[in-house]
Design a protein around this motif. Structure first.
Motif, mmCIF file in Angstrom:
data_model
loop_
_atom_site.group_PDB
_atom_site.id
_atom_site.type_symbol
_atom_site.label_atom_id
_atom_site.label_comp_id
_atom_site.label_asym_id
_atom_site.label_seq_id
_atom_site.Cartn_x
_atom_site.Cartn_y
_atom_site.Cartn_z
ATOM 1 N N MET A 105 16.309 47.853 95.057
ATOM 2 C CA MET A 105 17.652 47.281 95.195
ATOM 3 C C MET A 105 17.565 45.755 95.216
ATOM 4 S SD MET A 105 20.144 47.656 98.503
ATOM 5 C CE MET A 105 19.040 46.630 99.486
ATOM 6 N N TRP B 155 9.948 45.881 101.368
ATOM 7 C CA TRP B 155 11.004 46.880 101.575
ATOM 8 C C TRP B 155 11.510 46.842 103.013
ATOM 9 C CZ3 TRP B 155 8.225 51.538 98.775
ATOM 10 C CH2 TRP B 155 8.570 51.533 97.401
ATOM 11 N N CYS C 51 22.079 54.092 100.878
ATOM 12 C CA CYS C 51 21.897 52.786 100.233
ATOM 13 C C CYS C 51 22.933 51.793 100.780
ATOM 14 C CB CYS C 51 22.046 52.920 98.718
ATOM 15 S SG CYS C 51 22.037 51.317 97.894
ATOM 16 N N CYS D 153 22.296 52.262 90.129
ATOM 17 C CA CYS D 153 20.922 52.473 90.611
ATOM 18 C C CYS D 153 19.861 52.219 89.534
ATOM 19 C CB CYS D 153 20.773 53.883 91.164
ATOM 20 S SG CYS D 153 21.877 54.217 92.537
ATOM 21 N N GLN E 150 19.042 49.585 88.388
ATOM 22 C CA GLN E 150 18.317 48.352 88.743
ATOM 23 C C GLN E 150 16.968 48.660 89.398
ATOM 24 O OE1 GLN E 150 19.824 46.208 92.280
ATOM 25 N NE2 GLN E 150 21.608 47.520 92.123
ATOM 26 N N CYS E 151 16.941 49.655 90.293
ATOM 27 C CA CYS E 151 15.689 49.964 91.002
ATOM 28 C C CYS E 151 14.674 50.561 90.036
ATOM 29 C CB CYS E 151 15.945 50.909 92.166
ATOM 30 S SG CYS E 151 16.940 50.124 93.431
ATOM 31 N N ARG E 152 15.145 51.420 89.130
ATOM 32 C CA ARG E 152 14.225 52.055 88.181
ATOM 33 C C ARG E 152 13.582 50.992 87.271
ATOM 34 N NH1 ARG E 152 14.994 54.045 83.223
ATOM 35 N NH2 ARG E 152 17.253 54.163 83.306
ATOM 36 N N ASN F 60 11.485 48.189 89.392
ATOM 37 C CA ASN F 60 10.219 48.767 89.893
ATOM 38 C C ASN F 60 9.237 49.005 88.753
ATOM 39 O OD1 ASN F 60 11.600 48.734 92.281
ATOM 40 N ND2 ASN F 60 11.171 50.843 92.830
ATOM 41 N N VAL G 228 11.015 56.504 90.477
ATOM 42 C CA VAL G 228 12.274 56.343 91.219
ATOM 43 C C VAL G 228 13.156 57.538 90.895
ATOM 44 C CG1 VAL G 228 14.356 54.935 91.541
ATOM 45 C CG2 VAL G 228 12.166 53.803 91.141
ATOM 46 N N TYR H 217 16.952 59.071 92.011
ATOM 47 C CA TYR H 217 18.131 58.715 92.807
ATOM 48 C C TYR H 217 19.332 59.591 92.516
ATOM 49 C CZ TYR H 217 19.125 55.931 88.523
ATOM 50 O OH TYR H 217 19.322 55.496 87.227
ATOM 51 N N GLN I 215 11.709 56.034 96.219
ATOM 52 C CA GLN I 215 10.975 55.103 95.347
ATOM 53 C C GLN I 215 9.496 55.151 95.731
ATOM 54 O OE1 GLN I 215 12.842 51.203 95.071
ATOM 55 N NE2 GLN I 215 14.813 52.029 95.684
#
Lengths: 144, 141
Positions: free
Chosen positions: A1, B60, B87, B105, B107-109, B112, B125, B127, B136
């Motif tokens: 995030m 994190w 989240c 979501c 963005q995280c995939r 990362n 990831v 979600y 994650q």
């Protein structure tokens, strides 16, 4: 995030990305899009409360962003003197390459809303590198 | 008392994703997130190279604590796992009524994936945007 504490860096990257790929118009169109689709809370406050709504909006955002500023709230006018813009401060601290037109978003985003409700909106960039500027909003038909 | 942070920025980011996809297509959003991964997370990438998986755990823990998220982190010898129960970005946007981009979501995939590529790790990831939950993982090869 992407944390909200990292947002300014993402915002700056997005401006640079849009400019590099699609030109400045795509950046300006994005600012207009943000103004129309995201700043509805500011718009509702200005529509409902006028200058008091502006004070409410910016007190909330600038406090959360930990800005250093002075605010002047009058019956017919509203001013913000930004001593240390939090966005510019973050970019300077992290030593990131700032989008050259970064500060212009504050003109387009807010002017578009404020002027719809009978005010004139003027922003003066005093030192873009240090993040110093002033915003002056005056109820129309009132002499300064 | 929790430190004040401006959570409305999550809403602005979501609108930014929506603009990119509407105007230039989904590929453009992925490319932008790739840039974010390489530039904004350069410091984290360098720390992971030096310190290993503990750097991800520390990062994190810092951001999810700051955002007052409901989360758990488990670090084993070969992997570090983040379980986000709620989240904070999605829950804030829903609470204040901001529209949430339908694949927020992503963005995280993507980010990362960039971090893993740059550090020689593997990322996974999974979600469920609807529930605001995700898992994650960064794993050593």
């Amino acid at each position: 995030m992407i944390s909200c504490t990292e947002f300014i860096l993402a915002y700056n990257e997005l401006f640079k990305f849009l400019h590099k790929r699609y030109g400045k118009k795509a950046v300006v169109d994005f600012w207009i899009y943000i103004s129309d689709n995201f700043l509805t809370n500011l718009e509702h406050l200005v529509e409902e409360k006028g200058i008091a709504g502006m004070a409410e909006y910016w007190t909330h955002t600038l406090t959360e962003e930990k800005a250093e500023y002075c605010m002047e709230v009058g019956k017919k006018h509203f001013r913000i003197y930004m001593k240390k813009c939090p966005s510019v401060g973050i970019m300077n601290q992290r030593k990131v390459e700032k989008y050259p037109y970064y500060c212009e978003h504050c003109d387009i985003l807010y002017k578009r809303i404020i002027e719809k409700y009978g005010f004139d909106y003027r922003i003066k960039f005093i030192d873009k590198n240090k993040g110093i500027c002033s915003i002056k909003i005056i109820k129309r038909n009132i002499k300064q | 008392m929790a430190e004040k942070i401006h959570k409305d920025f999550h809403g602005a980011l979501s609108v930014g994703f929506e603009y990119l996809v509407k105007r230039f297509g989904k590929k453009s959003l992925e490319e932008f997130l790739e840039v974010c991964g390489r530039t904004m997370y350069r410091g984290l990438i360098n720390k992971i190279k030096k310190e290993g998986l503990i750097a991800i755990e520390k990062y994190w823990d810092k951001i999810f604590s700051l955002e007052q998220a409901k989360f758990k982190i488990e670090r084993k010898e070969r992997e570090v796992v983040l379980k986000v129960i709620e989240c904070p970005a999605i829950s804030h946007m829903r609470k204040v009524g901001y529209p949430v981009y339908k694949d927020f979501c992503i963005q995280c995939r993507v980010i990362n994936r960039v971090i893993a590529r740059e550090t020689g790790l593997v990322s996974e990831v999974s979600y469920q945007q609807k529930t605001g939950r995700c898992i994650q993982i960064f794993r050593r090869r």
